[in-house]
Design an enzyme around this catalytic site. Sequence first.
Site, PDB file in Angstrom:
ATOM      1  N   GLU A 353       1.803   5.143  -7.524  1.00 35.25           N
ATOM      2  CA  GLU A 353       1.279   5.205  -8.836  1.00 35.25           C
ATOM      3  C   GLU A 353       1.387   6.180  -9.404  1.00 35.25           C
ATOM      4  OE1 GLU A 353      -2.685   3.945  -7.769  1.00 35.25           O
ATOM      5  OE2 GLU A 353      -3.559   5.209  -9.365  1.00 35.25           O
ATOM      6  N   HIS A 438      -7.995   3.230   0.098  1.00 29.98           N
ATOM      7  CA  HIS A 438      -7.766   1.671   0.417  1.00 29.98           C
ATOM      8  C   HIS A 438      -7.938   1.556   1.966  1.00 29.98           C
ATOM      9  CE1 HIS A 438      -4.660   1.966  -3.279  1.00 29.98           C
ATOM     10  NE2 HIS A 438      -5.843   1.873  -3.492  1.00 29.98           N
ATOM     11  N   ASN A 476      -1.730  -1.818  -4.456  1.00 29.96           N
ATOM     12  CA  ASN A 476      -3.405  -1.443  -4.440  1.00 29.96           C
ATOM     13  C   ASN A 476      -4.006  -2.868  -4.111  1.00 29.96           C
ATOM     14  OD1 ASN A 476      -1.554  -0.506  -6.719  1.00 29.96           O
ATOM     15  ND2 ASN A 476      -3.445   0.989  -6.708  1.00 29.96           N
TER      16      ASN A 476
END
Length: 497
Positions: A353, A438, A476
């Site tokens: 990202e 995460h 994600n």
Amino acid sequence: ASGSHVPALIIGSGYGGSVAALRLAQAGIDVHIIEMGQAWDTPGSDGKIFANTKSPDVRSFWLRTKTKQPVSSFLGFPIDKDVPKYTGILDAEDFSGITVYQGRGVGGGSLVNGGMAVTPPRARFGGVLPSVDANEMYDTYYPRARAGLGVTDIDQSWWETADCYKYARVGRKHAQRSNFDHVFVSNVYDFDYMKAEQAGTVPKSALDAEVIYGNNAGKKSLQKTYLPAAKATNRVAISPLHKVTSVTPRAAGGYTISIEQLNTAGDVVATKTVSADRVFFAAGSVGTSKLLVKLKATGALPNLNNEVGKGWGDNGNVMCGRANHMWDPTGSVQSSIPTTGIDNWAAGGAFAEVAPLPTGIETYASLYLSITNTPNRAEFSYNASTGGVDLSWQKAWKQTSIDMAKTIFNKINSKEGTIYRTDLFGGTKQWQDGLTYHPLGGAVLNKATDNYGRLHGYSGLYVMDGSLIPGNTSVNPFVTITALAERNIENIITTGL
Ligand code: FAD
């Protein structure tokens, strides 16, 4: 109140809990959500509900006495500071070898996250949830989740000229010059609101560096989507600052749930016992895993199987920064909401990202959060001497992730003649390899539970959150967590609770 009985009790108000609450209530079942964090509905003395990333304060961290910012230094200077202990919004939960960042409050991780709402490319789904039919996910449950979450895409022509995405355009240029796939990713931020921020007609949120301690406007967290829809059924009650500590079967059927009520200093001010016909574990990957492992080991739920606590992964998270040349400024105003990524999953096992570094000044830095295809999985276990739950993560395991992320950034650095930043993560570290945003796994679907989240060993106990996913989503995770919850709760409701 202590002694009361509810048909369905949900532990946690993040994605899994919010989906379960809405769908159970719509099916006519009364629901009570128990959430250990605050409601986050009341402004502080500055008139704002949430703190800014440029000046973290008492509201920013969950029961810490010093902030623990993911980018922990700038120009080599440590930027963390002392704060009073408070039930703040972001938990930096320390295990041996890894700090796991999680949202605390009504809305769970949706309060603190970057809103990146990414559906994994279909070709990768078999590696994400091998026991789930991909057709029904991509035809029904991903679209349902995206609609429920309010997922949108940025106006790319606006993005091409907006000052606040200069950093992302620099990220794209460097990715493309090294022949990587550059992709736009969806988000739950209201991009019309962001345009108004840039025009100066509304209070700024993304354009004023708000994100990991909450957004005062613009972001469609669960507080704006699933949770109000659930409350509108008049069948859903939520108790913030209440923490579930035990669930055990009761002789009369159903379960007894022990709950601690907290004050904002984190002290226990009351303990309560309630009963429920059914209990939904939605405390997040770490919260659900810790509860289940402890309840099995201490004899409260001895029939849970040996898969409980296993299959935990960090989604391969590592961060790095690159030092750009003076002719590649990334901008002094950076939108805190990421919109783009570099996809080298197939060749190198990394999806990066392009992240903001919204300091308010020109940094000449490009920051990246990579999600990598690491095979490492850890296990939670009960520690009888501390009464806590440990995680068997080893810090050295992050090297696999660094190597995968390097397939992107070593190539870009050599093409651009640039180097890694060494001033962002403490000491002279090039890689932030001590954290994850995460957490996934710990009560894996079709192992600790059946193929729809019913816990093995008991009837009326279910897992609804990220702990069902075995350690990695290749992007994600929250859209996948939401879509899986939509799939599972539909099956649980229609085939009988
Ligand atoms: P959670 O959302 O974590 O919800 C669990 C809830 O349960 C929490 O509110 C917690 O306080 C509560 N709880 C825990 N234990 C108990 C207990 N014993 N009793 C009562 N309540 C309890 N993902 C993306 O897809 N895109 C992004 O851009 C993104 N950015 C992120 C940025 C940050 C800083 C962080 C921390 C995460 C980010 N994530 C992102 C990850 C995403 O937010 C999580 O994957 C997601 O929130 C997990 O959902 P969940 O339903 O499993 O649990």
